[in-house]
Design a protein around this motif. Structure first.
Motif, PDB file in Angstrom:
ATOM      1  N   UNK A   1     159.954 106.685  59.518  1.00 36.41           N
ATOM      2  CA  UNK A   1     161.230 106.014  59.237  1.00 36.41           C
ATOM      3  C   UNK A   1     161.643 106.165  57.783  1.00 36.41           C
ATOM      4  N   UNK A   2     160.675 106.468  56.918  1.00 39.51           N
ATOM      5  CA  UNK A   2     160.983 106.668  55.498  1.00 39.51           C
ATOM      6  C   UNK A   2     161.780 107.950  55.326  1.00 39.51           C
ATOM      7  N   UNK A   3     161.511 108.954  56.139  1.00 38.77           N
ATOM      8  CA  UNK A   3     162.227 110.222  56.053  1.00 38.77           C
ATOM      9  C   UNK A   3     161.306 111.379  56.376  1.00 38.77           C
ATOM     10  N   UNK A   4     161.709 112.556  55.937  1.00 34.94           N
ATOM     11  CA  UNK A   4     160.919 113.756  56.176  1.00 34.94           C
ATOM     12  C   UNK A   4     159.647 113.766  55.340  1.00 34.94           C
ATOM     13  N   UNK A   5     158.894 114.835  55.479  1.00 34.23           N
ATOM     14  CA  UNK A   5     157.593 114.941  54.806  1.00 34.23           C
ATOM     15  C   UNK A   5     157.723 114.817  53.292  1.00 34.23           C
ATOM     16  N   UNK A   6     158.745 115.401  52.723  1.00 29.67           N
ATOM     17  CA  UNK A   6     158.927 115.344  51.271  1.00 29.67           C
ATOM     18  C   UNK A   6     159.161 113.908  50.816  1.00 29.67           C
ATOM     19  N   UNK A   7     160.008 113.193  51.524  1.00 28.33           N
ATOM     20  CA  UNK A   7     160.293 111.795  51.167  1.00 28.33           C
ATOM     21  C   UNK A   7     159.082 110.900  51.383  1.00 28.33           C
ATOM     22  N   UNK A   8     158.332 111.143  52.458  1.00 30.14           N
ATOM     23  CA  UNK A   8     157.127 110.340  52.703  1.00 30.14           C
ATOM     24  C   UNK A   8     156.091 110.580  51.621  1.00 30.14           C
ATOM     25  N   UNK A   9     155.904 111.832  51.216  1.00 26.30           N
ATOM     26  CA  UNK A   9     154.953 112.143  50.139  1.00 26.30           C
ATOM     27  C   UNK A   9     155.389 111.499  48.835  1.00 26.30           C
ATOM     28  N   UNK A  10     156.677 111.538  48.540  1.00 22.07           N
ATOM     29  CA  UNK A  10     157.185 110.911  47.317  1.00 22.07           C
ATOM     30  C   UNK A  10     156.956 109.404  47.356  1.00 22.07           C
ATOM     31  N   UNK A  11     157.192 108.789  48.508  1.00 19.90           N
ATOM     32  CA  UNK A  11     156.982 107.343  48.645  1.00 19.90           C
ATOM     33  C   UNK A  11     155.527 106.988  48.377  1.00 19.90           C
ATOM     34  N   UNK A  12     154.599 107.743  48.958  1.00 19.91           N
ATOM     35  CA  UNK A  12     153.171 107.484  48.711  1.00 19.91           C
ATOM     36  C   UNK A  12     152.826 107.722  47.244  1.00 19.91           C
ATOM     37  N   UNK A  13     153.412 108.736  46.645  1.00 22.82           N
ATOM     38  CA  UNK A  13     153.133 109.053  45.244  1.00 22.82           C
ATOM     39  C   UNK A  13     153.574 107.917  44.317  1.00 22.82           C
ATOM     40  N   UNK A  14     154.761 107.358  44.544  1.00 21.88           N
ATOM     41  CA  UNK A  14     155.212 106.290  43.644  1.00 21.88           C
ATOM     42  C   UNK A  14     154.467 104.981  43.913  1.00 21.88           C
ATOM     43  N   UNK A  15     154.014 104.771  45.145  1.00 25.12           N
ATOM     44  CA  UNK A  15     153.169 103.600  45.413  1.00 25.12           C
ATOM     45  C   UNK A  15     151.831 103.738  44.689  1.00 25.12           C
ATOM     46  N   UNK A  16     151.261 104.942  44.695  1.00 26.94           N
ATOM     47  CA  UNK A  16     149.998 105.169  43.969  1.00 26.94           C
ATOM     48  C   UNK A  16     150.187 104.965  42.473  1.00 26.94           C
ATOM     49  N   UNK A  17     151.314 105.408  41.927  1.00 25.90           N
ATOM     50  CA  UNK A  17     151.578 105.236  40.496  1.00 25.90           C
ATOM     51  C   UNK A  17     151.698 103.750  40.145  1.00 25.90           C
ATOM     52  N   UNK A  18     152.367 102.986  40.995  1.00 27.97           N
ATOM     53  CA  UNK A  18     152.482 101.541  40.755  1.00 27.97           C
ATOM     54  C   UNK A  18     151.109 100.882  40.826  1.00 27.97           C
ATOM     55  N   UNK A  19     150.281 101.316  41.782  1.00 25.06           N
ATOM     56  CA  UNK A  19     148.936 100.760  41.919  1.00 25.06           C
ATOM     57  C   UNK A  19     148.086 101.063  40.691  1.00 25.06           C
ATOM     58  N   UNK A  20     148.203 102.274  40.141  1.00 27.34           N
ATOM     59  CA  UNK A  20     147.410 102.647  38.966  1.00 27.34           C
ATOM     60  C   UNK A  20     147.633 101.684  37.803  1.00 27.34           C
ATOM     61  N   UNK A  21     148.840 101.184  37.660  1.00 22.88           N
ATOM     62  CA  UNK A  21     149.121 100.235  36.581  1.00 22.88           C
ATOM     63  C   UNK A  21     148.480  98.872  36.836  1.00 22.88           C
ATOM     64  N   UNK A  22     148.335  98.509  38.096  1.00 22.43           N
ATOM     65  CA  UNK A  22     147.827  97.187  38.445  1.00 22.43           C
ATOM     66  C   UNK A  22     146.342  97.171  38.772  1.00 22.43           C
ATOM     67  N   UNK A  23     145.752  98.300  39.047  1.00 21.39           N
ATOM     68  CA  UNK A  23     144.354  98.386  39.486  1.00 21.39           C
ATOM     69  C   UNK A  23     143.361  97.713  38.541  1.00 21.39           C
ATOM     70  N   UNK A  24     143.515  97.821  37.218  1.00 18.15           N
ATOM     71  CA  UNK A  24     142.529  97.165  36.346  1.00 18.15           C
ATOM     72  C   UNK A  24     142.463  95.648  36.516  1.00 18.15           C
ATOM     73  N   UNK A  25     143.520  95.040  37.023  1.00 19.94           N
ATOM     74  CA  UNK A  25     143.554  93.591  37.216  1.00 19.94           C
ATOM     75  C   UNK A  25     143.132  93.165  38.614  1.00 19.94           C
TER      76      UNK A  25
END
Length: 71
Positions: free
Chosen positions: A8-32
């Motif tokens: 529902x997010x979109x095609x493969x490119x959009x899904x990969x981008x969505x996962x990539x930005x979620x991982x980037x957000x997690x990297x900032x919060x992971x130490x806490x």
């Protein structure tokens, strides 16, 4: 930690981008993050066009309410 983006997010490119930005957000919060939790972040269609720094505050709020993050 799991990052999920369904079709529902979109095609493969959009899904990969969505996962990539979620991982980037997690990297900032992971130490806490507390240990001993299994967490899955699921991307919704509204993530299209979002940037990782925009998601950090939203993910932080959700993980704080779930008591996964230290203050």
């Amino acid at each position: 930690m799991a990052f999920v983006a369904g079709r529902r997010v979109g095609g493969a490119v959009l899904r990969n981008r969505a996962r990539r930005i979620l991982r980037a957000a997690w990297r900032e919060l992971a130490p806490r993050a507390e240990g001993g939790y299994d967490v899955a972040l699921v991307a919704r269609a509204t993530i299209a066009g979002a940037r990782s720094h925009e998601l950090v505050s939203e993910v932080e709020e959700l993980l704080s309410r779930a008591q996964v993050l230290r203050r």
